[in-house]
Scaffold this motif. Structure first.
Motif, mmCIF file in Angstrom:
data_model
loop_
_atom_site.group_PDB
_atom_site.id
_atom_site.type_symbol
_atom_site.label_atom_id
_atom_site.label_comp_id
_atom_site.label_asym_id
_atom_site.label_seq_id
_atom_site.Cartn_x
_atom_site.Cartn_y
_atom_site.Cartn_z
ATOM 1 N N THR A 77 1.601 -11.799 -20.795
ATOM 2 C CA THR A 77 3.358 -12.436 -19.876
ATOM 3 C C THR A 77 3.453 -12.069 -18.748
ATOM 4 O O THR A 77 4.632 -11.064 -19.810
ATOM 5 C CB THR A 77 3.720 -13.317 -21.028
ATOM 6 O OG1 THR A 77 2.516 -14.068 -21.554
ATOM 7 C CG2 THR A 77 4.133 -14.906 -19.968
ATOM 8 N N GLY A 78 3.632 -12.424 -17.877
ATOM 9 C CA GLY A 78 4.746 -12.182 -17.345
ATOM 10 C C GLY A 78 4.164 -11.690 -15.469
ATOM 11 O O GLY A 78 3.170 -11.833 -15.205
ATOM 12 N N ILE A 79 4.789 -11.262 -14.693
ATOM 13 C CA ILE A 79 4.030 -11.146 -13.026
ATOM 14 C C ILE A 79 5.457 -10.258 -12.399
ATOM 15 O O ILE A 79 6.006 -9.379 -13.085
ATOM 16 C CB ILE A 79 4.498 -12.781 -12.685
ATOM 17 C CG1 ILE A 79 3.847 -12.862 -11.964
ATOM 18 C CG2 ILE A 79 6.431 -12.458 -12.181
ATOM 19 C CD1 ILE A 79 4.586 -14.239 -10.701
ATOM 20 N N PHE A 80 4.346 -9.187 -11.029
ATOM 21 C CA PHE A 80 5.158 -8.583 -10.355
ATOM 22 C C PHE A 80 5.039 -9.448 -9.048
ATOM 23 O O PHE A 80 3.890 -10.240 -8.349
ATOM 24 C CB PHE A 80 4.889 -7.032 -10.042
ATOM 25 C CG PHE A 80 4.735 -6.569 -11.339
ATOM 26 C CD1 PHE A 80 5.356 -5.160 -10.488
ATOM 27 C CD2 PHE A 80 4.555 -6.533 -12.320
ATOM 28 C CE1 PHE A 80 5.608 -4.271 -11.083
ATOM 29 C CE2 PHE A 80 4.510 -5.660 -13.477
ATOM 30 C CZ PHE A 80 5.296 -4.226 -13.176
ATOM 31 N N LYS A 81 6.048 -9.268 -8.352
ATOM 32 C CA LYS A 81 6.542 -10.165 -6.854
ATOM 33 C C LYS A 81 6.612 -9.231 -5.450
ATOM 34 O O LYS A 81 7.752 -9.282 -6.458
ATOM 35 C CB LYS A 81 7.107 -11.687 -7.071
ATOM 36 C CG LYS A 81 6.676 -12.569 -5.467
ATOM 37 C CD LYS A 81 7.524 -13.971 -5.638
ATOM 38 C CE LYS A 81 7.003 -14.720 -4.285
ATOM 39 N NZ LYS A 81 7.646 -15.671 -4.008
ATOM 40 N N LEU A 82 6.205 -9.633 -4.891
ATOM 41 C CA LEU A 82 7.256 -8.381 -3.651
ATOM 42 C C LEU A 82 6.928 -9.142 -2.857
ATOM 43 O O LEU A 82 6.597 -10.325 -2.802
ATOM 44 C CB LEU A 82 5.489 -6.819 -3.073
ATOM 45 C CG LEU A 82 5.447 -6.262 -4.429
ATOM 46 C CD1 LEU A 82 5.159 -5.016 -3.954
ATOM 47 C CD2 LEU A 82 6.915 -5.335 -5.092
ATOM 48 N N VAL A 83 7.927 -9.063 -1.958
ATOM 49 C CA VAL A 83 8.446 -9.739 -0.554
ATOM 50 C C VAL A 83 8.779 -9.298 0.247
ATOM 51 O O VAL A 83 9.502 -8.085 0.226
ATOM 52 C CB VAL A 83 9.470 -10.798 -0.886
ATOM 53 C CG1 VAL A 83 10.133 -11.607 0.273
ATOM 54 C CG2 VAL A 83 9.999 -12.197 -2.406
ATOM 55 N N LYS A 113 7.734 -4.394 5.926
ATOM 56 C CA LYS A 113 9.330 -3.746 5.200
ATOM 57 C C LYS A 113 9.542 -4.245 3.403
ATOM 58 O O LYS A 113 9.160 -5.849 3.708
ATOM 59 C CB LYS A 113 10.661 -3.311 5.687
ATOM 60 C CG LYS A 113 11.480 -2.741 5.306
ATOM 61 C CD LYS A 113 12.972 -3.102 6.097
ATOM 62 C CE LYS A 113 14.013 -2.635 5.499
ATOM 63 N NZ LYS A 113 15.250 -2.547 6.745
ATOM 64 N N VAL A 114 9.767 -3.691 2.900
ATOM 65 C CA VAL A 114 10.031 -4.363 1.557
ATOM 66 C C VAL A 114 11.390 -4.750 1.559
ATOM 67 O O VAL A 114 12.512 -4.652 1.933
ATOM 68 C CB VAL A 114 9.829 -3.851 0.245
ATOM 69 C CG1 VAL A 114 9.784 -4.292 -1.208
ATOM 70 C CG2 VAL A 114 8.659 -2.925 0.419
ATOM 71 N N LEU A 115 11.336 -6.494 1.164
ATOM 72 C CA LEU A 115 12.376 -7.286 1.351
ATOM 73 C C LEU A 115 13.075 -7.157 -0.384
ATOM 74 O O LEU A 115 14.675 -7.639 -0.683
ATOM 75 C CB LEU A 115 12.499 -8.579 2.089
ATOM 76 C CG LEU A 115 11.804 -7.906 3.873
ATOM 77 C CD1 LEU A 115 11.563 -9.284 4.014
ATOM 78 C CD2 LEU A 115 12.636 -7.239 4.457
ATOM 79 N N GLY A 116 12.042 -7.517 -0.821
ATOM 80 C CA GLY A 116 12.505 -7.769 -2.153
ATOM 81 C C GLY A 116 11.599 -7.487 -3.505
ATOM 82 O O GLY A 116 10.491 -7.500 -3.139
ATOM 83 N N VAL A 117 11.811 -6.931 -4.826
ATOM 84 C CA VAL A 117 10.870 -6.721 -5.607
ATOM 85 C C VAL A 117 11.951 -7.558 -7.273
ATOM 86 O O VAL A 117 12.476 -7.636 -7.479
ATOM 87 C CB VAL A 117 10.878 -5.313 -5.622
ATOM 88 C CG1 VAL A 117 10.153 -5.559 -6.490
ATOM 89 C CG2 VAL A 117 10.419 -5.161 -4.732
ATOM 90 N N HIS A 118 10.120 -8.299 -7.684
ATOM 91 C CA HIS A 118 11.360 -9.043 -9.311
ATOM 92 C C HIS A 118 9.764 -9.110 -10.138
ATOM 93 O O HIS A 118 8.388 -8.957 -10.136
ATOM 94 C CB HIS A 118 10.962 -10.473 -8.453
ATOM 95 C CG HIS A 118 11.294 -10.827 -7.043
ATOM 96 N ND1 HIS A 118 12.746 -10.972 -6.721
ATOM 97 C CD2 HIS A 118 11.377 -10.857 -5.751
ATOM 98 C CE1 HIS A 118 13.175 -10.992 -6.004
ATOM 99 N NE2 HIS A 118 12.806 -10.966 -4.920
ATOM 100 N N VAL A 119 10.515 -8.706 -11.215
ATOM 101 C CA VAL A 119 9.334 -8.357 -12.548
ATOM 102 C C VAL A 119 9.695 -8.874 -13.607
ATOM 103 O O VAL A 119 10.859 -8.509 -14.005
ATOM 104 C CB VAL A 119 9.097 -7.098 -12.474
ATOM 105 C CG1 VAL A 119 8.644 -6.488 -13.203
ATOM 106 C CG2 VAL A 119 9.370 -5.566 -10.801
#
Length: 546
Positions: free
Chosen positions: A469-475, A482-488
């Motif tokens: 149960t979880g997630i990785f999200k890249l913006v 260019k990587v603007l955001g990382v959410h884990v």
């Protein structure tokens, strides 16, 4: 000679640094330090050389010059103004100690004033005590419900009094080692008492008046108690007092679903308490993207936490030891009973006793001290750092700001606080870690973005852990990638997010993440898999083809 700091865009490697240094040498600059990682160059020029020539030289070298600032030499005692101290710091937490240490290194005469316990929030009542207890709760939870067939574990009753005693011993040890002992090591004065400003150069502490050339206000923040009918007549706890209780409550109701409420709700749920978390707003984790909020809500629900959103608080009553919270949810009235009631509805700055108006120091609508990008208040000789400004409520941000305040107040450095890549971690199960922009924030800035969302069930480490149960999200920027955001949301997300922080801070691209080797069967591999997900179906790859 005058020393300058010049922003330089377009540097990508050490070779670029050499090109910048050569360009500046050609106009007579000396003591040059160019850094592609920081995107800047510092150097000295003769007094008769216009600094605009440096910008022109950078431009001719095919780079883009930006803002230039003159760096004042270290004050070494802040000569010029009068005062008993060069630097007087009010507060003794992370911002205060970082600032005191740096100011002493500049040669300043420094004093620190503290009205309560040395060390501030983090070591005494925040990060250290909560995280050691959260770890204890995780172990207890795994002992009760491990995910592996064939391993039989069990957990007995929790002796909360012993856990609290052990926690207090750790807090005391770290407070001595990381705070109290440093006072003598660095040789600044420590003054006990409550400080209040008499004027812009004077404070009073216990009837004694102290003057200084520069001040730092680093008094932190404390729990903010909402105005709910009946609450003042109820025996409630805050994040401070809950962690001193000696008996485990059967039922805990948490008012507030921010990081404090979620962490402490998780802690007591893991220890065996029945937990209900109440939130006034309809949108859970509204500052996060929907995918992140949804998976956290799923995880809390799977663990047995009762999460209620859209609650209107009618009143709170207490009958004996039982607290009753009267709420309206979706038009229906409910009464939720608790043995312990935790108020976790945010924090307010500790400014009420400082008499800031006497020094002409401006505050915001919530009493927070208003500072500029150099951490100066509305009075140029007074600086503020940490939670008292209601910026990001993290001890590492406070320490960073404390160092900048000393550089500027004592070292004359004119450094700006850069909080564009601040990582944040909420230690739930699984933990939530984030850095940079969310998809919503990026779009609000007018950016065209692409995103990648990778469920934890596609990450080999999570699969073998049997906790998916979880997630990785890249913006990412849709044009430059260019990587603007990382959410884990994952086990050990806090360990993973540092790599994400470097990606955001130094402008790495999705291609950079794809081309980097990630160790197999680590949670950090999820970053690379999420990067691959932009144009591949990772479920179709072999185990370590990432």
């Amino acid at each position: 000679m005058k020393r300058y700091r010049l922003i330089v865009r377009g540097m990508t490697c050490t070779g670029c640094e050499e090109h910048i240094a050569t360009a500046l040498e050609n106009i007579g600059a000396v003591n040059i330090d160019a850094s592609y990682r920081h995107g800047e160059a510092t150097f000295e020029l003769p007094d008769d050389v216009d600094v605009r020539k440096a910008q022109e030289a950078i431009r001719e070298a095919k780079y883009q010059p930006g803002e230039v600032q003159e760096i004042q030499p270290p004050r070494n005692g802040v000569a010029g103004d009068e005062g008993e101290y060069d630097y007087l710091i009010i507060g003794s937490g992370g911002a205060a100690f970082a600032s005191a240490i740096k100011a002493v290194e500049y040669g300043a005469k420094v004093a620190m004033i503290e009205r309560g316990t040395v060390g501030g929030t983090c070591v005494n009542i925040g990060c250290v005590p909560s995280k050691t207890l959260l770890r204890a709760g995780e172990i207890h939870h795994l002992a009760k419900t491990n995910p592996f067939i064939g391993i039989h574990t069990s957990a007995g009753d929790v002796d909360l009094a012993s856990l609290i005693k052990h926690k207090n011993e750790l807090v005391s040890q770290l407070r001595e080692q990381k705070y109290v002992d440093l006072i003598d090591d660095y040789g600044f004065d420590f003054i006990r008492g409550e400080a209040k400003f008499i004027d812009e150069k004077t404070v009073e502490v216990g009837g004694r008046r102290l003057t200084a050339k520069r001040f730092l206000i680093a008094t932190g923040a404390s729990p903010d108690i909402p105005d709910i009918p009946g609450l003042k007549d109820v025996d409630y706890v805050t994040s401070t007092t809950l962690l001193e209780r000696k008996r485990l409550p059967k039922r805990l109701v948490v008012i507030g679903a921010g990081f404090v409420g979620l962490e402490l709700g998780t802690l007591f749920n893991n220890l065996g308490t029945e937990v209900t978390i109440l939130q006034r707003g309809d949108t859970f984790l509204r500052k996060y993207d929907l995918e992140i909020a949804d998976v956290v809500k799923q995880a809390l629900t799977e663990q047995g936490i009762n999460l209620v959103t859209g609650a209107t608080y009618e009143r709170i009553e207490q009958h004996g030891d039982i607290k009753q919270v009267y709420v309206t949810v979706n038009g229906k009235q409910k009464v939720i009973e608790a043995d312990e009631l935790l108020i976790a509805t945010g924090r307010k700055p500790n400014t009420e006793a400082l008499h800031l108006e006497a020094a002409g120091i401006q505050v915001g609508s919530r009493g927070e001290i208003v500072v500029d990008e150099y951490l100066r208040t509305s009075h140029p000789s007074v600086y503020a750092a940490g939670d008292v400004t209601l910026g990001p409520q993290f001890v590492y941000v406070a320490a960073y700001e404390g160092g900048i305040a000393a550089d500027n107040a004592i070292g004359g450095a004119n450094r700006k606080a850069n909080l564009e890549a601040v990582p944040g971690v909420t230690f739930t199960n699984p933990s939530i870690a984030t850095v940079g922009l969310t998809e919503k924030q990026a779009k609000e800035k007018g950016l065209e973005v692409r995103t990648s969302v990778l469920p934890l069930s596609a990450v080999p480490r999570a699969i073998v852990n049997r906790e998916t149960t979880g997630i990785f999200k890249l913006v990412a920027d849709a044009n430059t990638f260019k990587v603007l955001g990382v959410h884990v949301v994952a086990e050990n997300a806090g360990e993973v997010i540092y790599a994400g922080t470097l990606a955001v801070k130094f402008g790495l691209t999705i291609e950079d993440l794809r081309d980097s080797l990630a160790p197999y069967l680590t949670m950090a591999e999820g970053l690379k898999l999420a990067a691959l997900t932009f144009d591949k179906d990772v479920s179709k790859l072999s185990c370590c083809a990432g």
